[in-house]
Scaffold this active site. Structure first.
Site, mmCIF file in Angstrom:
data_model
loop_
_atom_site.group_PDB
_atom_site.id
_atom_site.type_symbol
_atom_site.label_atom_id
_atom_site.label_comp_id
_atom_site.label_asym_id
_atom_site.label_seq_id
_atom_site.Cartn_x
_atom_site.Cartn_y
_atom_site.Cartn_z
ATOM 1 N N CYS A 1 -3.015 12.507 12.963
ATOM 2 C CA CYS A 1 -3.859 11.323 12.791
ATOM 3 C C CYS A 1 -3.802 10.536 14.101
ATOM 4 C CB CYS A 1 -3.406 10.512 11.592
ATOM 5 S SG CYS A 1 -2.040 9.472 11.956
ATOM 6 N N ASP B 1 5.162 -0.111 11.953
ATOM 7 C CA ASP B 1 3.868 -0.608 11.473
ATOM 8 C C ASP B 1 3.614 -2.053 11.871
ATOM 9 O OD1 ASP B 1 3.818 1.203 8.301
ATOM 10 O OD2 ASP B 1 3.518 1.795 10.382
ATOM 11 N N LYS C 1 0.839 -1.209 0.000
ATOM 12 C CA LYS C 1 0.000 0.000 0.000
ATOM 13 C C LYS C 1 0.871 1.255 0.000
ATOM 14 C CE LYS C 1 -1.547 1.556 4.073
ATOM 15 N NZ LYS C 1 -1.253 2.957 4.450
ATOM 16 N N ASN C 2 1.878 1.296 0.875
ATOM 17 C CA ASN C 2 2.657 2.532 1.057
ATOM 18 C C ASN C 2 3.583 2.821 -0.116
ATOM 19 O OD1 ASN C 2 1.312 2.936 3.394
ATOM 20 N ND2 ASN C 2 2.928 2.188 4.736
ATOM 21 N N ARG D 1 2.371 14.093 13.397
ATOM 22 C CA ARG D 1 2.854 13.836 12.032
ATOM 23 C C ARG D 1 3.036 15.116 11.204
ATOM 24 N NH1 ARG D 1 0.060 8.549 9.775
ATOM 25 N NH2 ARG D 1 1.970 8.448 8.560
ATOM 26 N N ARG E 1 -8.517 0.044 5.087
ATOM 27 C CA ARG E 1 -7.680 1.026 4.390
ATOM 28 C C ARG E 1 -6.417 0.362 3.859
ATOM 29 N NH1 ARG E 1 -6.723 6.523 7.581
ATOM 30 N NH2 ARG E 1 -5.410 6.717 5.741
HETATM 31 C C1 EPZ Z 1 5.120 6.359 6.411
HETATM 32 O O1 EPZ Z 1 4.553 7.451 7.097
HETATM 33 C C2 EPZ Z 1 4.045 5.287 6.355
HETATM 34 N N1 EPZ Z 1 2.892 5.813 5.620
HETATM 35 C C3 EPZ Z 1 3.622 4.896 7.770
HETATM 36 O O2 EPZ Z 1 2.714 3.811 7.653
HETATM 37 C C4 EPZ Z 1 4.860 4.397 8.523
HETATM 38 O O3 EPZ Z 1 4.493 4.129 9.862
HETATM 39 C C5 EPZ Z 1 5.958 5.477 8.494
HETATM 40 O O4 EPZ Z 1 6.251 5.827 7.126
HETATM 41 C C6 EPZ Z 1 7.245 4.998 9.139
HETATM 42 O O5 EPZ Z 1 7.697 3.856 8.475
HETATM 43 C C7 EPZ Z 1 2.955 5.813 4.260
HETATM 44 O O6 EPZ Z 1 3.942 5.437 3.668
HETATM 45 C C8 EPZ Z 1 1.721 6.317 3.562
HETATM 46 P P1 EPZ Z 1 7.772 9.321 8.476
HETATM 47 P P2 EPZ Z 1 5.326 8.878 7.108
HETATM 48 O O7 EPZ Z 1 7.805 10.600 7.720
HETATM 49 O O8 EPZ Z 1 6.052 9.047 5.829
HETATM 50 C C9 EPZ Z 1 8.334 12.622 11.866
HETATM 51 C C10 EPZ Z 1 0.724 2.622 7.919
HETATM 52 O O9 EPZ Z 1 0.287 2.040 8.940
HETATM 53 N N2 EPZ Z 1 8.296 13.618 10.775
HETATM 54 O O10 EPZ Z 1 8.832 8.302 8.216
HETATM 55 O O11 EPZ Z 1 4.366 9.922 7.526
HETATM 56 C C11 EPZ Z 1 7.011 11.912 12.051
HETATM 57 O O12 EPZ Z 1 6.152 12.669 12.894
HETATM 58 C C12 EPZ Z 1 1.345 3.993 8.069
HETATM 59 O O13 EPZ Z 1 0.734 2.133 6.785
HETATM 60 C C13 EPZ Z 1 8.554 14.950 11.080
HETATM 61 O O14 EPZ Z 1 8.778 15.310 12.226
HETATM 62 O O15 EPZ Z 1 6.357 8.625 8.292
HETATM 63 C C14 EPZ Z 1 7.433 10.611 12.687
HETATM 64 O O16 EPZ Z 1 7.622 10.822 14.070
HETATM 65 C C15 EPZ Z 1 1.231 4.530 9.483
HETATM 66 N N3 EPZ Z 1 8.543 15.860 10.066
HETATM 67 C C16 EPZ Z 1 8.795 10.332 12.041
HETATM 68 O O17 EPZ Z 1 9.232 11.580 11.487
HETATM 69 C C17 EPZ Z 1 8.295 15.500 8.759
HETATM 70 O O18 EPZ Z 1 8.321 16.374 7.880
HETATM 71 C C18 EPZ Z 1 8.756 9.307 10.911
HETATM 72 O O19 EPZ Z 1 7.716 9.682 10.043
HETATM 73 C C19 EPZ Z 1 8.036 14.134 8.487
HETATM 74 C C20 EPZ Z 1 8.053 13.210 9.503
#
Ligand code: EPZ
Length: 431
Positions: free
Chosen positions: A117, A306, A22-23, A122, A398
């Site tokens: 969320c 995840d 999905k991702n 996030r 989802r």
């Molecule tokens: C992706 O989310 C996935 N979603 C998430 O899967 C997954 O948990 C996550 O990566 C980590 O592997 C999709 O790919 C659609 P991050 P993403 O940016 O990209 C912080 C699922 O269940 N951060 O790697 O949003 C953030 O708050 C979902 O399928 C900032 O601070 O995750 C988090 O603490 C849930 N500023 C950390 O980084 C930013 O600009 C990692 O988030 C971006 C992120």
């Protein structure tokens, strides 16, 4: 509202096929609009998030044609609107990938700022930092991110303050059509980052180093048609591995890349499971009570966040005390209160859960707080004695295609229902 009703106690036995990630698909579908030629994408998971994003892509004017449940044809030459409607961002945050794709192609884009969320606030500050580094002017106006690079995007040396999958992918999409050379340091290394880089390269992009923490991108003027198949979903696969472990089953999970599951496999072996790896399949056998271990979620190749709720359920039934530390998101233990209704013994202190394993769960009525926690509660119901009803399964739908069908194929007593009457009928049928 639809629900799952489960009669627990059956060990899961048999084979299950894993679908596309999905991702990865969410990023690749967004990137598909970066060419004016036709793109064919196969092995798409038929899940809610994908269908919503396809609607968003259609809404901005691209031609989207479903070939079958798992394949789609996209042509971005007719895009007339570079602003994405709020309704789509509200439904799926990952619509923000259209920001990097439209900014890369049209040098301007407007996407509503995604809210928080269920698992944390996030922010997307790192995404915006990357776009600004490439020369875009980025303002927040009326709840939307307005990005504009009327003088074009120019490659830069960018360092990400923290590892972010979304920021890595979004910046990579914008940079692949910038002029000049971009180096992205402290990049995320997830398999789906590699998948989107491979997809863009198949369209004529010049991206090297995806899968490592330094990605090098030489911008190109145009991208062209391609035919691409999405990588298998390592989180869907890991979820079935945990379901086999929790129910003392014997399950062959097919169409996977075992290397992507190394952290999950390592933990199952530590807990006493037998795990057999094949070229494109993994078999999990658990014929005795498992034992405790410690988990700390980390960016890939560490243990995936995840997969945190799912292993917590298995540990809640194991012997001994386990500790699970969630280092990626600040609010990813909401399933703990639901699991307590089934007899678990878990104490959450900040971003750590202390889990005292219990002999067994009893079925109860629970509610899915988010996608992965919802899947974990289903696993708990499969292992519990008696009947479990999981509400709010829209979260689970989802990201998991035919979840109840695949589980029933492994011997689970599970049905998707939408009324109390159907729940009573299920109870009568299973006794
Ligand atoms: C992706 O989310 C996935 N979603 C998430 O899967 C997954 O948990 C996550 O990566 C980590 O592997 C999709 O790919 C659609 P991050 P993403 O940016 O990209 C912080 C699922 O269940 N951060 O790697 O949003 C953030 O708050 C979902 O399928 C900032 O601070 O995750 C988090 O603490 C849930 N500023 C950390 O980084 C930013 O600009 C990692 O988030 C971006 C992120």
């Amino acid at each position: 509202m639809e629900q799952y009703v489960i009669k627990g106690g059956n060990p899961l036995v048999g084979e299950v096929e894993i679908g596309g990630a999905k991702n990865s698909a969410l990023a690749i579908l967004s990137a598909a609009v970066m060419t004016d030629e036709t793109v064919y994408i196969d092995n798409l998971p038929d899940v809610r998030d994908i269908n919503v994003l396809l609607e968003a892509i259609q809404k901005i004017g691209a031609v989207v044609e479903r070939i079958d449940r798992h394949s789609v044809k996209i042509n971005g030459s007719t895009i007339g609107d570079i602003s994405v409607d709020y309704e789509f961002i509200k439904k799926i945050r990952a619509s923000y990938y259209l920001l990097g794709a439209l900014l890369g192609k049209y040098k301007k884009a407007e996407v509503p700022l995604p809210g928080g969320c269920n698992i944390g606030s996030r922010p997307i500050d790192l995404h915006l930092k990357g776009f600004r580094a490439l020369g875009a002017r980025v303002d927040i106006r009326g709840g939307s991110i307005c990005a504009n690079a009327e003088n074009g995007l120019v490659g830069k040396h960018i360092y990400l303050d923290m590892v972010s999958v979304g920021a890595t992918i979004n910046i990579m999409m914008a940079a692949c059509m910038a002029s000049g050379y971009t180096i992205l340091e402290n990049a995320a290394r997830e398999p789906h980052v590699v998948d989107i880089a491979n997809f863009l390269n198949s369209m004529g992009a010049n991206i090297k180093g995806a899968g490592t923490d330094v990605i090098r991108i030489r911008g190109v003027e145009k991208l062209h048609a391609t035919h691409y198949s999405i990588v298998p979903d390592m989180i869907e696969a890991g979820t079935y591995m945990m379901a086999a472990a929790a129910t003392k089953g014997d399950v062959l999970i097919k169409n996977v890349i075992p290397k992507h599951l190394e952290a999950t496999t390592a933990k199952l072996l530590e807990m006493g499971c037998e795990v057999q790896e094949f070229d494109d399949a993994i078999r999990v056998i658990a014929n005795k009570r498992l034992r405790r271990t410690h988990i700390k979620t980390l960016p890939y190749p560490g243990y995936p966040t995840d997969m945190q709720p799912q292993i917590a359920v298995v540990l809640a039934l194991a012997s001994g005390t386990s500790v699970v530390t969630e280092s990626i998101f600040e609010n990813r233990f909401k399933y703990v209160d639901e699991l307590a209704r089934m007899g678990s013994c878990i104490k959450v202190e900040g971003n750590t859960a202390i889990i005292d394993g219990v002999e067994g769960f009893t079925g109860a009525r629970v509610s899915a707080p988010d996608l992965r926690a919802g899947a974990a509660l289903v696993i708990a119901g499969l292992a519990a004695e008696g009947i479990t009803v999981v509400d709010d399964i829209v979260y689970i739908q989802r990201g998991y295609e035919d979840f109840e069908v695949k589980l029933a194929g492994l011997g689970a007593e599970i049905e998707k229902v939408s009324s109390e009457k159907e729940i009573q009928k299920f109870k009568l049928r299973v006794g």
